[in-house]
Enzyme design. Sequence first.
Site, PDB file in Angstrom:
ATOM      1  N   LYS A  25       0.824  -1.207   0.000  1.00  0.00           N
ATOM      2  CA  LYS A  25       0.000   0.000   0.000  1.00  0.00           C
ATOM      3  C   LYS A  25       0.866   1.270   0.000  1.00  0.00           C
ATOM      4  O   LYS A  25       2.080   1.200   0.261  1.00  0.00           O
ATOM      5  CB  LYS A  25      -0.928  -0.046   1.223  1.00  0.00           C
ATOM      6  CG  LYS A  25      -1.888  -1.246   1.212  1.00  0.00           C
ATOM      7  CD  LYS A  25      -2.833  -1.232   2.409  1.00  0.00           C
ATOM      8  CE  LYS A  25      -3.797  -2.415   2.347  1.00  0.00           C
ATOM      9  NZ  LYS A  25      -4.833  -2.360   3.415  1.00  0.00           N
ATOM     10  N   TYR A  48     -12.576  -2.622  -3.405  1.00  0.00           N
ATOM     11  CA  TYR A  48     -13.094  -2.639  -2.033  1.00  0.00           C
ATOM     12  C   TYR A  48     -14.621  -2.579  -1.974  1.00  0.00           C
ATOM     13  O   TYR A  48     -15.185  -2.174  -0.950  1.00  0.00           O
ATOM     14  CB  TYR A  48     -12.483  -1.480  -1.235  1.00  0.00           C
ATOM     15  CG  TYR A  48     -11.037  -1.716  -0.817  1.00  0.00           C
ATOM     16  CD1 TYR A  48     -10.674  -2.841  -0.063  1.00  0.00           C
ATOM     17  CD2 TYR A  48     -10.035  -0.817  -1.162  1.00  0.00           C
ATOM     18  CE1 TYR A  48      -9.351  -3.058   0.322  1.00  0.00           C
ATOM     19  CE2 TYR A  48      -8.702  -1.029  -0.772  1.00  0.00           C
ATOM     20  CZ  TYR A  48      -8.380  -2.148  -0.033  1.00  0.00           C
ATOM     21  OH  TYR A  48      -7.068  -2.355   0.362  1.00  0.00           O
ATOM     22  N   ASN A  85      -2.063  -0.310   6.966  1.00  0.00           N
ATOM     23  CA  ASN A  85      -1.494  -1.577   7.427  1.00  0.00           C
ATOM     24  C   ASN A  85      -0.626  -2.271   6.371  1.00  0.00           C
ATOM     25  O   ASN A  85      -0.475  -3.485   6.371  1.00  0.00           O
ATOM     26  CB  ASN A  85      -2.606  -2.494   7.961  1.00  0.00           C
ATOM     27  CG  ASN A  85      -3.628  -2.825   6.895  1.00  0.00           C
ATOM     28  OD1 ASN A  85      -3.496  -2.394   5.746  1.00  0.00           O
ATOM     29  ND2 ASN A  85      -4.626  -3.610   7.249  1.00  0.00           N
ATOM     30  N   HIS A 118      -1.950  -5.603   1.216  1.00  0.00           N
ATOM     31  CA  HIS A 118      -3.180  -6.355   0.924  1.00  0.00           C
ATOM     32  C   HIS A 118      -2.776  -7.694   0.319  1.00  0.00           C
ATOM     33  O   HIS A 118      -1.832  -7.756  -0.467  1.00  0.00           O
ATOM     34  CB  HIS A 118      -4.048  -5.600  -0.096  1.00  0.00           C
ATOM     35  CG  HIS A 118      -5.094  -6.476  -0.723  1.00  0.00           C
ATOM     36  ND1 HIS A 118      -6.305  -6.724  -0.122  1.00  0.00           N
ATOM     37  CD2 HIS A 118      -5.082  -7.218  -1.867  1.00  0.00           C
ATOM     38  CE1 HIS A 118      -7.007  -7.567  -0.877  1.00  0.00           C
ATOM     39  NE2 HIS A 118      -6.280  -7.873  -1.938  1.00  0.00           N
ATOM     40  N   GLU A 165      -8.964 -11.021  -8.372  1.00  0.00           N
ATOM     41  CA  GLU A 165      -8.094  -9.856  -8.210  1.00  0.00           C
ATOM     42  C   GLU A 165      -6.930  -9.866  -9.204  1.00  0.00           C
ATOM     43  O   GLU A 165      -6.532  -8.825  -9.713  1.00  0.00           O
ATOM     44  CB  GLU A 165      -7.591  -9.791  -6.760  1.00  0.00           C
ATOM     45  CG  GLU A 165      -8.722  -9.470  -5.783  1.00  0.00           C
ATOM     46  CD  GLU A 165      -8.310  -9.517  -4.311  1.00  0.00           C
ATOM     47  OE1 GLU A 165      -7.137  -9.831  -4.004  1.00  0.00           O
ATOM     48  OE2 GLU A 165      -9.174  -9.232  -3.457  1.00  0.00           O
TER      49      GLU A 165
HETATM   50  P1  IDP Z   1      -7.648  -7.310   5.239  1.00  0.00           P
HETATM   51  O1  IDP Z   1      -6.901  -6.309   4.367  1.00  0.00           O
HETATM   52  O2  IDP Z   1      -6.864  -7.694   6.456  1.00  0.00           O
HETATM   53  O3  IDP Z   1      -8.183  -8.486   4.465  1.00  0.00           O
HETATM   54  P2  IDP Z   1     -10.364  -6.156   5.255  1.00  0.00           P
HETATM   55  O4  IDP Z   1     -11.357  -6.411   6.334  1.00  0.00           O
HETATM   56  O5  IDP Z   1     -10.607  -6.768   3.911  1.00  0.00           O
HETATM   57  O6  IDP Z   1      -8.926  -6.528   5.848  1.00  0.00           O
HETATM   58  O7  IDP Z   1     -10.271  -4.567   5.094  1.00  0.00           O
HETATM   59  C1  IDP Z   1      -9.633  -3.992   3.985  1.00  0.00           C
HETATM   60  C2  IDP Z   1      -8.742  -2.868   4.457  1.00  0.00           C
HETATM   61  O8  IDP Z   1      -9.576  -1.830   4.993  1.00  0.00           O
HETATM   62  C3  IDP Z   1      -7.806  -3.206   5.618  1.00  0.00           C
HETATM   63  O9  IDP Z   1      -6.620  -3.831   5.185  1.00  0.00           O
HETATM   64  C4  IDP Z   1      -7.550  -1.839   6.217  1.00  0.00           C
HETATM   65  O10 IDP Z   1      -6.626  -1.096   5.420  1.00  0.00           O
HETATM   66  C5  IDP Z   1      -8.917  -1.192   6.067  1.00  0.00           C
HETATM   67  N1  IDP Z   1      -9.753  -1.371   7.259  1.00  0.00           N
HETATM   68  C6  IDP Z   1     -10.441  -2.472   7.647  1.00  0.00           C
HETATM   69  N2  IDP Z   1     -11.112  -2.282   8.805  1.00  0.00           N
HETATM   70  C7  IDP Z   1     -10.845  -1.010   9.159  1.00  0.00           C
HETATM   71  C8  IDP Z   1     -11.228  -0.204  10.287  1.00  0.00           C
HETATM   72  O11 IDP Z   1     -11.959  -0.626  11.191  1.00  0.00           O
HETATM   73  N3  IDP Z   1     -10.743   1.068  10.319  1.00  0.00           N
HETATM   74  C9  IDP Z   1      -9.922   1.575   9.333  1.00  0.00           C
HETATM   75  N4  IDP Z   1      -9.549   0.844   8.269  1.00  0.00           N
HETATM   76  C10 IDP Z   1      -9.988  -0.429   8.179  1.00  0.00           C
END
Ligand code: IDP
Length: 137
Positions: free
Chosen positions: A10, A51, A114, A117, A128
């Site tokens: 990212k 997303y 984070n 992805h 994807e």
């Molecule tokens: P993942 O990337 O670990 O599979 P997902 O639930 O698919 O997680 O969420 C996609 C992305 O959305 C996450 O990697 C993170 O960047 C963001 N995200 C998910 N939940 C939250 C939240 O509660 N607050 C802020 N960002 C979030």
Amino acid sequence: MPERTLVILKPDAVRRGLTGEIIGRIERKAGWSLAALELRTLDRATLEQHYAEHEGRPFYEPLVEFMASGPSVVMVVEGERVIEGVRALAGPTDPIAAAPGSVRGDFGTIVRENLIHASDSEESAEREMKFFFPSFA
Ligand code: IDP
């Protein structure tokens, strides 16, 4: 049988100069290799589709904005059990809950930023990969 998965480093990973570190961790896993790799600034339309499952959630809009804020490294990784394996190497979504040793656990603090992805199933990996690399066989 080797699998393939779609991985995005990212914009925070690119800005912080962590792409080499993260790619190195992936490459050092026995038998894993890069099948495609591109530095790409993802546009809103692409991110809204990627997303789509999160549309309407409070974090959706800031997530799309963050993901469009600079270049990402988009790649396909292949190897034995790579779908499950890259998810494990990344760690859980919340970097504070992620164990040290994982990418998110070692480098992250903010849930949105984070770093990485990775496709979460065979089905999403197929979808994807085709979406981000349409010409990729
Ligand atoms: P993942 O990337 O670990 O599979 P997902 O639930 O698919 O997680 O969420 C996609 C992305 O959305 C996450 O990697 C993170 O960047 C963001 N995200 C998910 N939940 C939250 C939240 O509660 N607050 C802020 N960002 C979030």
